[in-house]
Design a protein around this motif. Structure first.
Motif, PDB file in Angstrom:
ATOM      1  N   SER A 106       0.969  -1.119  -0.023  1.00 47.35           N
ATOM      2  CA  SER A 106       0.012   0.073   0.065  1.00 47.35           C
ATOM      3  C   SER A 106       0.929   1.253  -0.018  1.00 47.35           C
ATOM      4  CB  SER A 106      -0.852   0.129   1.097  1.00 47.35           C
ATOM      5  OG  SER A 106      -1.699  -1.108   1.259  1.00 47.35           O
ATOM      6  N   TRP A 107       0.332   2.232  -0.613  1.00 46.51           N
ATOM      7  CA  TRP A 107       1.036   3.488  -0.811  1.00 46.51           C
ATOM      8  C   TRP A 107       0.733   4.694   0.485  1.00 46.51           C
ATOM      9  CZ3 TRP A 107       5.270   6.092  -1.818  1.00 46.51           C
ATOM     10  CH2 TRP A 107       5.063   7.757  -2.044  1.00 46.51           C
ATOM     11  N   PHE A 108       1.651   4.895   1.238  1.00 42.83           N
ATOM     12  CA  PHE A 108       1.164   6.191   2.120  1.00 42.83           C
ATOM     13  C   PHE A 108       1.707   7.204   1.875  1.00 42.83           C
ATOM     14  CE2 PHE A 108       0.525   2.112   4.351  1.00 42.83           C
ATOM     15  CZ  PHE A 108      -0.514   1.838   4.817  1.00 42.83           C
ATOM     16  N   PRO A 109       0.833   8.276   1.328  1.00 43.88           N
ATOM     17  CA  PRO A 109       1.596   9.493   0.833  1.00 43.88           C
ATOM     18  C   PRO A 109       2.189  10.519   1.882  1.00 43.88           C
ATOM     19  CG  PRO A 109      -0.708   9.374   0.411  1.00 43.88           C
ATOM     20  CD  PRO A 109      -0.450   8.017   1.040  1.00 43.88           C
ATOM     21  N   GLN A 110       1.721  10.203   3.276  1.00 39.47           N
ATOM     22  CA  GLN A 110       2.127  11.138   4.256  1.00 39.47           C
ATOM     23  C   GLN A 110       3.360  11.020   4.818  1.00 39.47           C
ATOM     24  OE1 GLN A 110      -0.402   8.685   4.336  1.00 39.47           O
ATOM     25  NE2 GLN A 110      -2.494   9.596   4.798  1.00 39.47           N
ATOM     26  N   SER A 111       3.818   9.330   4.597  1.00 40.72           N
ATOM     27  CA  SER A 111       5.133   9.014   5.012  1.00 40.72           C
ATOM     28  C   SER A 111       5.988   8.878   3.645  1.00 40.72           C
ATOM     29  CB  SER A 111       5.401   7.961   5.678  1.00 40.72           C
ATOM     30  OG  SER A 111       4.577   6.810   5.144  1.00 40.72           O
ATOM     31  N   GLY A 112       5.421   8.992   2.545  1.00 38.96           N
ATOM     32  CA  GLY A 112       6.190   8.618   1.430  1.00 38.96           C
ATOM     33  C   GLY A 112       6.762   7.278   0.967  1.00 38.96           C
ATOM     34  N   LEU A 113       6.067   6.462   1.715  1.00 39.03           N
ATOM     35  CA  LEU A 113       6.628   4.897   1.664  1.00 39.03           C
ATOM     36  C   LEU A 113       5.588   3.844   1.123  1.00 39.03           C
ATOM     37  CD1 LEU A 113       8.267   4.936   5.430  1.00 39.03           C
ATOM     38  CD2 LEU A 113       9.365   4.856   3.118  1.00 39.03           C
ATOM     39  N   PHE A 114       5.988   2.911   0.454  1.00 39.16           N
ATOM     40  CA  PHE A 114       5.110   1.724   0.262  1.00 39.16           C
ATOM     41  C   PHE A 114       5.247   0.848   1.421  1.00 39.16           C
ATOM     42  CE2 PHE A 114       6.225   3.399  -4.017  1.00 39.16           C
ATOM     43  CZ  PHE A 114       4.966   3.142  -4.579  1.00 39.16           C
ATOM     44  N   MET A 115       4.094   0.275   2.001  1.00 40.14           N
ATOM     45  CA  MET A 115       4.281  -0.545   3.089  1.00 40.14           C
ATOM     46  C   MET A 115       3.477  -1.774   2.920  1.00 40.14           C
ATOM     47  SD  MET A 115       5.656   1.308   5.623  1.00 40.14           S
ATOM     48  CE  MET A 115       5.263   0.618   7.146  1.00 40.14           C
ATOM     49  N   CYS A 116       4.397  -2.983   3.227  1.00 46.71           N
ATOM     50  CA  CYS A 116       3.742  -4.291   3.216  1.00 46.71           C
ATOM     51  C   CYS A 116       3.059  -4.693   4.293  1.00 46.71           C
ATOM     52  CB  CYS A 116       4.861  -5.184   2.760  1.00 46.71           C
ATOM     53  SG  CYS A 116       4.161  -6.974   2.512  1.00 46.71           S
ATOM     54  N   PRO A 117       1.743  -4.971   4.402  1.00 46.51           N
ATOM     55  CA  PRO A 117       1.085  -5.640   5.534  1.00 46.51           C
ATOM     56  C   PRO A 117       1.493  -6.863   6.176  1.00 46.51           C
ATOM     57  CG  PRO A 117      -0.312  -5.913   3.700  1.00 46.51           C
ATOM     58  CD  PRO A 117       0.865  -5.240   3.275  1.00 46.51           C
ATOM     59  N   CYS A 118       2.030  -7.776   5.452  1.00 38.83           N
ATOM     60  CA  CYS A 118       2.417  -9.004   5.810  1.00 38.83           C
ATOM     61  C   CYS A 118       3.398  -9.164   6.839  1.00 38.83           C
ATOM     62  CB  CYS A 118       2.886  -9.813   4.504  1.00 38.83           C
ATOM     63  SG  CYS A 118       1.269 -10.060   3.589  1.00 38.83           S
ATOM     64  N   HIS A 119       4.860  -8.649   6.374  1.00 42.32           N
ATOM     65  CA  HIS A 119       6.137  -8.963   7.290  1.00 42.32           C
ATOM     66  C   HIS A 119       6.760  -7.572   7.410  1.00 42.32           C
ATOM     67  CE1 HIS A 119       5.236 -12.998   5.192  1.00 42.32           C
ATOM     68  NE2 HIS A 119       5.412 -13.159   6.751  1.00 42.32           N
ATOM     69  N   GLY A 120       6.102  -6.214   7.170  1.00 40.34           N
ATOM     70  CA  GLY A 120       6.613  -4.889   7.606  1.00 40.34           C
ATOM     71  C   GLY A 120       7.435  -4.762   6.598  1.00 40.34           C
ATOM     72  N   GLY A 121       7.598  -4.861   5.492  1.00 46.80           N
ATOM     73  CA  GLY A 121       8.603  -4.294   4.573  1.00 46.80           C
ATOM     74  C   GLY A 121       8.360  -3.129   4.060  1.00 46.80           C
ATOM     75  N   ALA A 122       9.080  -2.226   3.774  1.00 44.65           N
ATOM     76  CA  ALA A 122       8.998  -0.653   3.512  1.00 44.65           C
ATOM     77  C   ALA A 122       9.733  -0.542   2.235  1.00 44.65           C
ATOM     78  CB  ALA A 122       9.169   0.089   4.718  1.00 44.65           C
ATOM     79  N   TYR A 123       9.308   0.336   1.560  1.00 39.87           N
ATOM     80  CA  TYR A 123       9.845   0.847   0.204  1.00 39.87           C
ATOM     81  C   TYR A 123       9.790   2.379   0.119  1.00 39.87           C
ATOM     82  CZ  TYR A 123       9.190  -4.077  -0.997  1.00 39.87           C
ATOM     83  OH  TYR A 123       9.235  -5.601  -0.966  1.00 39.87           O
ATOM     84  N   TYR A 124      10.854   3.151  -0.174  1.00 36.78           N
ATOM     85  CA  TYR A 124      10.791   4.390  -0.441  1.00 36.78           C
ATOM     86  C   TYR A 124       9.934   4.948  -1.880  1.00 36.78           C
ATOM     87  CZ  TYR A 124      14.805   4.836   2.477  1.00 36.78           C
ATOM     88  OH  TYR A 124      15.406   4.579   3.486  1.00 36.78           O
ATOM     89  N   ALA A 125       9.803   5.746  -2.037  1.00 36.45           N
ATOM     90  CA  ALA A 125       8.734   6.212  -3.184  1.00 36.45           C
ATOM     91  C   ALA A 125       9.510   6.009  -4.395  1.00 36.45           C
ATOM     92  CB  ALA A 125       8.525   7.919  -3.034  1.00 36.45           C
ATOM     93  N   SER A 126      10.661   5.901  -4.465  1.00 42.65           N
ATOM     94  CA  SER A 126      11.606   5.337  -5.737  1.00 42.65           C
ATOM     95  C   SER A 126      11.365   3.860  -5.745  1.00 42.65           C
ATOM     96  CB  SER A 126      12.975   5.729  -5.824  1.00 42.65           C
ATOM     97  OG  SER A 126      13.466   4.968  -4.447  1.00 42.65           O
ATOM     98  N   GLY A 127      10.773   3.274  -5.045  1.00 42.96           N
ATOM     99  CA  GLY A 127      10.764   1.725  -5.067  1.00 42.96           C
ATOM    100  C   GLY A 127      11.908   1.091  -4.360  1.00 42.96           C
TER     101      GLY A 127
END
Length: 184
Positions: free
Chosen positions: A119-140
């Motif tokens: 999921s994309w969270f524009p407030q933090s500028g991160l993509f977040m994975c709900p399964c295991h807590g993976g996070a990605y920057y806006a650049s992927g």
């Protein structure tokens, strides 16, 4: 009077052991063919997937530096896919290049760890994975968590003013969605 030849059953003429031996050979040949034909087809018959392009919208409808989820019915679907054939990509317009051509970052919705939808969270500028807590920057790129790499990028093009992506399949490192370069 001459003795007439008697008709003997096949099993008596060949012998029981010989008959079962030949039956075993025949069944083994059938089993080898049943397993061998798909195996040979796997190694020598690598199918090239037909390139399918999906229009996600007009290229000018995406604001610069805004990330948006675009969903569509995947044309690579199988009859058993059900709701999973409704897939999507994240589209981010990064602005024009030196030749005033629009540039986009387009990511698969699948986490690079186990494939959960991010999921994309524009407030933090991160993509977040709900399964295991993976996070990605806006650049992927990978920010934290268990994913071994960044998000998979999709191949894209602008055709007649419309942004199109190559229909995504489930990405893996051996079969990624893109070679990470802009398509010709």
């Amino acid at each position: 009077m001459a003795d007439l030849p008697t008709c003997t059953p096949l099993m008596t003429r060949l012998g029981r052991r010989t008959l079962f031996q030949w039956l075993t050979y025949a069944l083994s040949a059938v089993a080898a063919a049943a397993l061998g034909v798909p195996l040979v087809g796997y190694f020598f018959g690598v199918r090239k997937r037909q390139v399918e392009w999906v229009t996600v919208g007009d290229a000018d409808q995406f604001a610069v530096n805004e990330t948006r989820l675009c969903t569509f019915d995947n044309p690579l679907r199988q009859p058993w896919d059900g709701m999973t054939a409704l897939t999507g990509v994240y589209v981010r317009n990064v602005g024009p290049d030196q030749q005033a051509q629009p540039q986009f970052l387009i990511f698969a919705v699948n986490c690079a760890h186990l494939g959960c939808p991010v999921s994309w969270f524009p407030q933090s500028g991160l993509f977040m994975c709900p399964c295991h807590g993976g996070a990605y920057y806006a650049s992927g790129q990978r920010a934290s968590g268990p994913p071994p790499r960044g998000l998979f990028r999709c191949t894209w093009r602008v055709h007649d003013g419309r942004l199109q992506v190559q229909a995504p399949h489930y990405p893996t490192l051996q079969d990624p969605l893109s070679d990470e370069r802009r398509p010709a």
